[in-house]
Design an enzyme around this catalytic site. Structure first.
Site: not given
Ligand code: GAR
Length: 208
Positions: A14, A109
Site C-alpha cells: 500500500n 483495514h
Molecule cells: C493490507 O491488507 C492492510 O489492509 C492490512 O495489512 C496489509 C498490509 O499489506 N492492514 C491491517 O491488517 C491493519 N490492521 P501491505 O504491507 O502490502 O500494504
C-alpha cells in the site's frame, strides 16, 4: 508542499501504491519518510530505492507501549507531517499517540468495518459465509479500527475462495482506494470535524 509520513510493518505494497501515485499524479505532497517498527520490513527497501528517508523504531526495544509510541512520535514529528498514513502498520497505538495525530492520521483495514476489526479478517469473512468483503480507509482514533470511515471498497467472495485468494482480491482494491483517499486529504477535500468525515461533493467513490 505537504509532508506525508507512512508507517509500515512489512511488505509495504500500500505504501508503494501511494508513493507511485504521488509521483505519477504530481501531488502537492512528498513522502517525507517511511518508518517501520520491524527492522526487516520488506517495504523499507522500496522506499530506499526511491530516495525516501527511512527509519526503524523497533517495538521490541521498548518495555511499554507508551515508551515505544513516544519514540515513534519523535521519529515521525522530525518530518513535520501534515498526514500520517498507516499502511499495514501492525501495532496497537496508545490514546496519547492517537490524540496527537487526531484528524491527520489515516489507516487502511482489510474488512468492511465495523465488521471484523482486528486480525484474521479474511478468514472471519469466510467463516461467516459473507458474500462480500472489502477494505476500509478510516481516520485513526484510540479505539482499534473504529475511527470515522472515509472510503470503502467491496469485492465479492467467490466459491472456492480461501484466505489468500480473498486477501489478494481485496488488496487490489486497497491499492486503488488508499492513494485516492490520501490525495483527497492532501487536496483539502477531506477532513474530520466533531468525529464526522467531511468530503467535498463530487469526489469519486468507485475504485474499479
Ligand atoms: C493490507 O491488507 C492492510 O489492509 C492490512 O495489512 C496489509 C498490509 O499489506 N492492514 C491491517 O491488517 C491493519 N490492521 P501491505 O504491507 O502490502 O500494504
Amino acid at each position: 508542499m505537504k509532508n506525508i509520513v507512512i508507517l509500515i510493518s512489512g511488505r509495504g505494497s500500500n505504501m508503494e501504491a501511494i508513493v507511485k501515485a504521488c509521483a505519477a499524479e504530481g501531488w502537492n505532497a512528498r513522502i517525507a519518510a517511511v518508518i517501520s517498527n520491524r527492522p526487516g520490513a520488506a517495504g523499507l527497501g522500496f522506499a530506499e530505492q526511491h530516495g525516501i528517508a527511512t527509519a526503524v523504531v523497533d517495538h521490541k526495544a521498548f518495555d511499554t507501549r507508551e515508551a515505544f509510541d513516544t519514540e515513534l512520535q519523535r521519529a515521525i514529528d522530525a518530518h513535520a507531517p501534515d498526514l500520517v498514513v498507516l499502511a499495514g502498520f501492525m501495532r496497537i497505538l496508545t490514546p496519547g499517540f492517537t490524540a496527537h495525530y487526531a484528524g491527520r492520521m489515516l489507516n487502511i483495514h482489510p474488512s468492511l468495518l465495523p465488521a471484523f476489526p482486528g486480525l484474521h479478517t479474511h478468514q472471519a469473512a469466510l467463516d461467516f459465509g459473507c458474500k462480500f468483503a472489502g477494505a476500509t480507509v478510516h481516520f485513526v482514533t484510540a479505539e482499534l479500527d473504529h475511527g470515522a470511515i472515509v472510503a470503502q471498497a467491496v469485492v465479492p467472495v467467490l466459491d472456492g475462495d480461501d484466505e489468500q485468494t480473498l486477501a489478494a482480491r481485496v488488496l487490489q482494491q486497497e491499492h486503488l482506494m488508499y492513494p485516492r483517499a490520501v490525495r483527497w486529504f492532501i487536496d483539502g477535500q477531506l477532513r474530520i470535524e466533531n468525529g464526522r468525515v467531511l468530503q467535498t461533493a463530487g469526489v469519486a467513490q468507485q475504485f474499479s
